[in-house]
Enzyme design. Sequence first.
Site, PDB file in Angstrom:
ATOM      1  NE  ARG A 240     -60.436  -0.776  74.297  1.00 48.78           N
ATOM      2  CZ  ARG A 240     -59.880  -1.976  74.381  1.00 48.78           C
ATOM      3  NH1 ARG A 240     -58.736  -2.208  73.768  1.00 48.78           N
ATOM      4  NH2 ARG A 240     -60.443  -2.944  75.089  1.00 48.78           N
ATOM      5  CD  GLU A 269     -61.351  -0.331  67.184  1.00 57.26           C
ATOM      6  OE1 GLU A 269     -61.554  -1.409  67.777  1.00 57.26           O
ATOM      7  OE2 GLU A 269     -60.210   0.163  67.048  1.00 57.26           O
ATOM      8  CG  HIS A 287     -59.161  -3.890  68.299  1.00 51.61           C
ATOM      9  ND1 HIS A 287     -59.985  -2.922  68.799  1.00 51.61           N
ATOM     10  CD2 HIS A 287     -58.532  -4.432  69.378  1.00 51.61           C
ATOM     11  CE1 HIS A 287     -59.876  -2.877  70.124  1.00 51.61           C
ATOM     12  NE2 HIS A 287     -58.991  -3.785  70.489  1.00 51.61           N
TER      13      HIS A 287
END
Length: 330
Positions: A240, A269, A287
């Site tokens: 993460r 992000e 991602h």
Amino acid sequence: MSKPRILVARAIFPEVVARLAQHFEVESNPDDVIWSPQELAARLADKDGAFTTGSQRIDAALLAAAPRLKIVANMAVGYNNFDVDAMTAAGVQGTNTPDVLTETTADFGFALLMATARRMAESEHYLRAGKWTTWRYDMFAGSDIHGSTLGIIGMGRIGQGIAKRGAHGFGMNVVYHNRSRLSPALEAECKARYVEKDELLRSADHVVLVLPYTPASHHTIAAAELALMKPTATLINIARGGIVDDAALAVALRERRIAAAGLDVFEGEPTVHPDLLTVPNVVLTPHIASATVPTRLAMANLAADNLIAFFGGRGPLTPVNQPVAGVRAR
């Protein structure tokens, strides 16, 4: 009797929306509009449940504005978008989607490790720019994967999957660090040895991060940790954003304190720290570690299953909390 009302907060597979519509009154978001927290709260004000994708923050302020809300089903294994304590106190169930993405994410983690170690993105950019005119003995010479030391921080399902790929497929020496040590049987299955974090950082040729984000894991890798790593080492983050201090990493990459990094997740992000965009020795992906059609469909269906089971009185399949009983009656 009226059906429970559900909000699907982002665009998802149409067939999953159609499936939900068999059980609920569904407000969907096929245009994939990114709602502000205020807009999300307004849409949830009259909803009994929500289907989220990890980018919608569920906190005390939102819960206060959504008095009917009883369950939020996250289409992700991580749930750092949930204020779990606030949800539990408010009597709101949270769920996630573990297991169904383990192997796909482990595949991607290992692919990112390979691309980083062998400088694939950097060399492709060089070729596309028309700079390849001759051969040199050291042109884009990277680091070996086979026989090297793989260090994994976070040894849950995905970490174990990466360990097995490294140990069994590439003959890597696997060391790991985790909040709790694995059983001897699991260690043997993964051919992995437990070490303290500092020892892992000093010894590993490739460090892979697969731990959940919590306040305690914020900046698990920062300037001090990067200073412990070998100058020939690579760092891979599929965990993460916030696990790594991206600003400190950009400095370490620019100054070649470590050889390279591969990042699928970022602090803040979808915004990426601008300094990471200016260093050549980093592979950046948006991602996408779980992004195969079968896996994303399985994730969406599991989130739907959680909603259907919850309102069907059977309880959620993959809960992440135990809400205070009776706070919000069904």
